[in-house]
Write a protein that holds these residues in place. Structure first.
Motif, mmCIF file in Angstrom:
data_model
loop_
_atom_site.group_PDB
_atom_site.id
_atom_site.type_symbol
_atom_site.label_atom_id
_atom_site.label_comp_id
_atom_site.label_asym_id
_atom_site.label_seq_id
_atom_site.Cartn_x
_atom_site.Cartn_y
_atom_site.Cartn_z
ATOM 1 N N SER A 114 -58.690 20.088 27.113
ATOM 2 C CA SER A 114 -59.766 19.719 26.192
ATOM 3 C C SER A 114 -60.553 18.530 26.695
ATOM 4 O O SER A 114 -59.994 17.581 27.267
ATOM 5 N N LEU A 115 -61.848 18.574 26.485
ATOM 6 C CA LEU A 115 -62.731 17.435 26.734
ATOM 7 C C LEU A 115 -63.603 17.313 25.499
ATOM 8 O O LEU A 115 -64.679 17.903 25.406
ATOM 9 N N LEU A 116 -63.108 16.556 24.501
ATOM 10 C CA LEU A 116 -63.745 16.512 23.188
ATOM 11 C C LEU A 116 -64.674 15.319 23.016
ATOM 12 O O LEU A 116 -65.640 15.378 22.278
ATOM 13 N N GLU A 117 -64.365 14.216 23.673
ATOM 14 C CA GLU A 117 -65.220 13.035 23.582
ATOM 15 C C GLU A 117 -65.017 12.200 24.829
ATOM 16 O O GLU A 117 -64.113 12.460 25.631
ATOM 17 N N VAL A 118 -65.861 11.204 25.035
ATOM 18 C CA VAL A 118 -65.791 10.386 26.247
ATOM 19 C C VAL A 118 -64.404 9.755 26.368
ATOM 20 O O VAL A 118 -63.917 9.110 25.446
ATOM 21 N N GLY A 119 -63.765 9.979 27.507
ATOM 22 C CA GLY A 119 -62.466 9.368 27.753
ATOM 23 C C GLY A 119 -61.291 10.157 27.213
ATOM 24 O O GLY A 119 -60.161 9.665 27.237
ATOM 25 N N THR A 120 -61.516 11.395 26.748
ATOM 26 C CA THR A 120 -60.410 12.196 26.228
ATOM 27 C C THR A 120 -59.321 12.340 27.278
ATOM 28 O O THR A 120 -59.578 12.759 28.402
ATOM 29 N N GLY A 121 -58.096 11.983 26.907
ATOM 30 C CA GLY A 121 -56.961 12.149 27.811
ATOM 31 C C GLY A 121 -56.854 11.103 28.894
ATOM 32 O O GLY A 121 -55.950 11.160 29.727
ATOM 33 N N MET A 122 -57.772 10.143 28.918
ATOM 34 C CA MET A 122 -57.768 9.112 29.959
ATOM 35 C C MET A 122 -57.089 7.840 29.451
ATOM 36 O O MET A 122 -57.376 7.386 28.343
ATOM 37 N N HIS A 123 -56.213 7.283 30.281
ATOM 38 C CA HIS A 123 -55.608 5.988 29.954
ATOM 39 C C HIS A 123 -56.452 4.900 30.606
ATOM 40 O O HIS A 123 -56.587 4.868 31.837
ATOM 41 N N PRO A 124 -57.037 4.000 29.824
ATOM 42 C CA PRO A 124 -57.997 3.043 30.383
ATOM 43 C C PRO A 124 -57.421 2.094 31.429
ATOM 44 O O PRO A 124 -58.152 1.606 32.296
ATOM 45 N N GLU A 125 -56.120 1.818 31.343
ATOM 46 C CA GLU A 125 -55.516 0.870 32.283
ATOM 47 C C GLU A 125 -55.149 1.507 33.619
ATOM 48 O O GLU A 125 -54.894 0.804 34.599
ATOM 49 N N LEU A 126 -55.105 2.834 33.665
ATOM 50 C CA LEU A 126 -54.768 3.529 34.902
ATOM 51 C C LEU A 126 -56.031 3.809 35.712
ATOM 52 O O LEU A 126 -57.133 3.893 35.164
ATOM 53 N N THR A 127 -55.877 3.956 37.017
ATOM 54 C CA THR A 127 -57.022 4.268 37.867
ATOM 55 C C THR A 127 -57.437 5.730 37.664
ATOM 56 O O THR A 127 -56.707 6.532 37.066
ATOM 57 N N GLY A 128 -58.584 6.058 38.202
ATOM 58 C CA GLY A 128 -59.033 7.443 38.122
ATOM 59 C C GLY A 128 -58.037 8.393 38.768
ATOM 60 O O GLY A 128 -57.728 9.454 38.217
ATOM 61 N N ARG A 129 -57.517 8.010 39.929
ATOM 62 C CA ARG A 129 -56.545 8.847 40.632
ATOM 63 C C ARG A 129 -55.272 9.025 39.800
ATOM 64 O O ARG A 129 -54.743 10.137 39.668
ATOM 65 N N GLU A 130 -54.794 7.940 39.222
ATOM 66 C CA GLU A 130 -53.577 8.029 38.400
ATOM 67 C C GLU A 130 -53.799 8.887 37.160
ATOM 68 O O GLU A 130 -52.902 9.617 36.731
ATOM 69 N N ASN A 131 -55.011 8.825 36.605
ATOM 70 C CA ASN A 131 -55.315 9.652 35.433
ATOM 71 C C ASN A 131 -55.355 11.133 35.780
ATOM 72 O O ASN A 131 -55.011 11.980 34.946
#
Length: 224
Positions: A114-131
């Motif tokens: 799912s991609l429902l809103e900006v940042g869905t499923g993303m942990h802000p403290e982790l890097t893009g690669r880690e996410n």
């Protein structure tokens, strides 16, 4: 459910309580429990205003969705259209298991991304690669599977320079780019996308729409 049907929704309804944040009151909860113990219908399902955001509230409860029924075939692209407040995002959240329906049932086959809103499923403290690895693990993929896709994901997102930077420092457009790339390339059986792509620029919107058509036509995956 037929082999060609990947998603089936039957008599789906969602009711919300208006006013202050909360699920209800102790009196309402006790009343519901008393009715349930006696084998009777939830008394608060018998009331509820029509979901018209421009009208004054006539009840403490409102139906965001009411008696929704549909089936989606494998490989089909389904667009859900309606005015603001019609319940489109509520439906997608229920299908993504973010929230539960008040009544009705949902039957699915396979993994849902799912991609429902900006940042869905993303942990802000982790890097893009880690996410990317985090989201892949949530979808049930192992590290080797994710590693085989990571170069394509990073290239498609256009965030190569920032891929080892914490996501909290990304712009909203960059988070959408990375989030969509992760959701599309990690091979879900059903891809659920809300209006979040509107945050991206015209070039990325074109790429994203092309990718959704591609995964539907060539991979037989379903897009909502």
């Amino acid at each position: 459910m037929s082999d060609d049907i990947i998603l089936k929704v039957e008599h789906l309804s969602k009711q919300y309580r208006l006013g202050v944040v909360g699920t209800g009151t102790v009196a309402h909860d006790l009343n519901r429990t008393w009715h349930r113990l006696r084998g009777k219908e939830d008394p608060y399902l018998q009331i509820g205003a029509v979901n018209d955001r421009s009208a004054a509230a006539s009840s403490d409860y409102v139906w965001a969705l009411q008696d929704i029924n549909f089936e989606v075939q494998r490989g089909e692209i389904l667009g859900i259209i309606g005015k603001n407040g019609a319940g489109k995002s509520t439906l997608l959240k229920i299908l993504s298991r973010v929230t539960s329906p008040t009544t009705g049932s949902i039957k699915t086959k396979g993994r849902i991304a799912s991609l429902l809103e900006v940042g869905t499923g993303m942990h802000p403290e982790l890097t893009g690669r880690e996410n990317i690895y985090l989201n892949g693990a949530i979808l049930g993929m192992n590290k080797a599977e994710i590693s085989s896709k990571i170069d394509e994901i990073v290239e498609f997102s256009g965030c190569q320079m920032y891929i080892d930077t914490p996501v909290k420092r990304y712009s909203s457009g960059m988070r959408v780019r990375l989030g969509f790339a992760v959701a599309a390339f990690l091979e879900p059986d059903i891809l659920v996308v809300d209006e979040v792509l509107a945050v991206g620029d015209a070039e990325f919107q074109k790429k994203a729409i092309g990718k959704m058509q591609d995964i539907s036509n060539t991979s037989g995956r379903t897009v909502l």
